[in-house]
Design a protein around this motif. Structure first.
Motif: not given
Ligand SMILES: [Zn+2]
Length: 92
Positions: A27, A30, A71, A74
């Motif tokens: 994402c 990140c 993701c 995360c």
């Molecule tokens: Zn992420």
């Protein structure tokens, strides 16, 4: 100026997703974190990196953007980028 930041980020994110994070989904937050960890903020500020990534998400080019995906870093379900080639039967 933001154009060159976007080119830089686009290139680095593409490399990241094809090599270190091959087959993974990342994402925007990140990717920002990863870019800052790799390059620091000497070349581009965090704000420039965030804006550049915004641009990459808006027009991913050779990368693929998924509107909602988990993701790999995360674990949040959020818009993600990946370099995984499109499979037949899988449409955006
Ligand atoms: Zn992420």
């Amino acid at each position: 100026m933001s154009d060159s930041a976007e080119d830089f980020i686009r290139r680095e994110v593409g490399k990241l997703l094809r090599v270190d994070y091959r087959g993974k989904f990342m994402c925007a937050p990140c990717l920002v974190k990863q870019t800052v960890e790799t390059w620091g903020t000497a070349v581009y500020t965090r704000g420039q990196i965030e804006r550049a990534l915004d641009g990459v998400f808006r027009s991913p080019g050779a990368l693929r953007r998924l509107h909602a995906f988990v993701c790999d870093r995360c674990g949040k379900t959020t818009p993600c980028l990946t370099a995984t080639p499109a499979r037949s039967g899988l449409s955006a």
